[in-house]
Design an enzyme around this catalytic site. Structure first.
Site, mmCIF file in Angstrom:
data_model
loop_
_atom_site.group_PDB
_atom_site.id
_atom_site.type_symbol
_atom_site.label_atom_id
_atom_site.label_comp_id
_atom_site.label_asym_id
_atom_site.label_seq_id
_atom_site.Cartn_x
_atom_site.Cartn_y
_atom_site.Cartn_z
ATOM 1 N N PRO A 151 0.878 -1.168 -0.020
ATOM 2 C CA PRO A 151 -0.057 -0.060 0.076
ATOM 3 C C PRO A 151 0.888 1.346 -0.041
ATOM 4 O O PRO A 151 0.458 2.184 -0.697
ATOM 5 C CB PRO A 151 -0.868 -0.303 1.304
ATOM 6 C CG PRO A 151 -0.802 -1.681 1.518
ATOM 7 C CD PRO A 151 0.554 -2.166 1.159
ATOM 8 N N TYR A 152 2.084 1.091 0.807
ATOM 9 C CA TYR A 152 2.876 2.337 0.857
ATOM 10 C C TYR A 152 3.379 2.561 -0.363
ATOM 11 O O TYR A 152 3.417 3.795 -0.999
ATOM 12 C CB TYR A 152 3.952 2.201 1.823
ATOM 13 C CG TYR A 152 5.008 3.220 2.106
ATOM 14 C CD1 TYR A 152 4.555 4.658 2.564
ATOM 15 C CD2 TYR A 152 6.366 3.213 1.373
ATOM 16 C CE1 TYR A 152 5.499 5.524 2.550
ATOM 17 C CE2 TYR A 152 7.113 4.197 1.423
ATOM 18 C CZ TYR A 152 6.830 5.365 1.834
ATOM 19 O OH TYR A 152 7.776 6.457 2.019
ATOM 20 N N VAL A 153 3.959 1.700 -1.230
ATOM 21 C CA VAL A 153 4.716 1.774 -2.593
ATOM 22 C C VAL A 153 3.485 2.217 -3.649
ATOM 23 O O VAL A 153 3.820 3.045 -4.342
ATOM 24 C CB VAL A 153 5.193 0.307 -2.984
ATOM 25 C CG1 VAL A 153 5.553 0.440 -4.338
ATOM 26 C CG2 VAL A 153 6.306 0.003 -2.093
#
Length: 256
Positions: free
Chosen positions: A159-161
């Site tokens: 999700p961060y990427v």
């Protein structure tokens, strides 16, 4: 026209996520470079302390408590800036969260939702309000804080990427759309940087920092001020012909 004195002399700059890490460092760096700064974040105690510290040094600083996931909060922060200074020359959209480092198939919905809501919707809210103000004021410059995770993969952080790739996409789209209207939009992509996100990740993943150092040519973690210095240049008139750029500030990580 290249300004004399500090890189940001005479400019009014809004900084999100300004209560800690890169955002707090940016507040100090931008103020030192001559900007009047408005600090936005959720944690009022930290904002108040940093604002008092900057004003005590003779700088022009103010703050507004802001939840970037709420469009009305962001509009209020921009309106506060306009009411105080009459214009918005620059914005550093720095706020973001990291979420858990968990394999994608084990990631919980609430982690995905919180990361995407903060990192993507928060930026969306900021860009809309900031660009509207800059269009009314004759232009400006915006720097969005992405990550090397917006350029390459980071294991167990899907999700961060994804959110940081979205920051890159918004940067390029906005740069293209508003270039002829006097608004430049760029992004910095920090590598390993001493911040709350990395301190949390490194603390919960022993050996991770050392492993990243091994594949970073400079072999170290950056200080938040090093990212803020790059953002200051992109916001300044010395970068007047630079827009749509995603600048890695990563000790050579993505070049390795």
């Amino acid at each position: 026209m290249i300004e004399t004195g500090g890189l940001l002399s005479g400019k009014v700059v809004l900084i999100t996520g300004a209560s800690s890490g890169i955002g707090a460092a940016a507040a100090s760096v931008f103020a030192r470079e001559g900007a009047a700064v408005v600090l936005a974040a959720r944690r009022e105690e930290r904002l108040a302390a940093l604002t008092a510290e900057l004003n005590g040094k003779g700088f022009d600083a103010a703050y507004v408590v802001t939840d970037l996931t709420r469009a009305q909060d962001v509009r209020r922060a921009v309106d506060f800036t306009l009411d105080r200074h009459g214009r918005l020359d620059g914005a550093f959209n720095n706020a973001g969260i990291g979420g858990d480092r968990t394999p994608l198939h084990q990631m919980e919905d609430d982690i995905y939702d919180s990361v995407i809501d903060t990192n993507v919707r928060g930026l969306w809210n900021c860009l809309r309000a900031e660009i509207a103000a800059m269009l009314s004021g004759g232009g400006g410059a915006i720097v969005n804080n992405s990550s090397v995770g917006g350029l390459v993969a980071i294991p167990a952080a899907a999700p961060y990427v994804a959110s940081k790739h979205a920051v890159v996409g918004f940067t390029r789209a906005a740069a293209d759309e508003y270039a002829r209207q006097g608004i430049r939009v760029n992004s910095v992509a920090p590598g390993s940087t001493r911040s709350e996100i990395t301190v949390d990740w490194y603390g919960r993943n022993p050996g991770l920092e050392e492993a990243i150092h091994e594949i970073t040519p400079q072999g170290r973690t950056a200080a938040p001020e090093e990212i803020a210095e790059a953002a200051a240049w992109l916001l300044s008139d010395r970068a007047s012909y630079v827009t749509g750029v995603v600048m890695p500030v990563d000790g050579g990580y993505v070049n390795h």
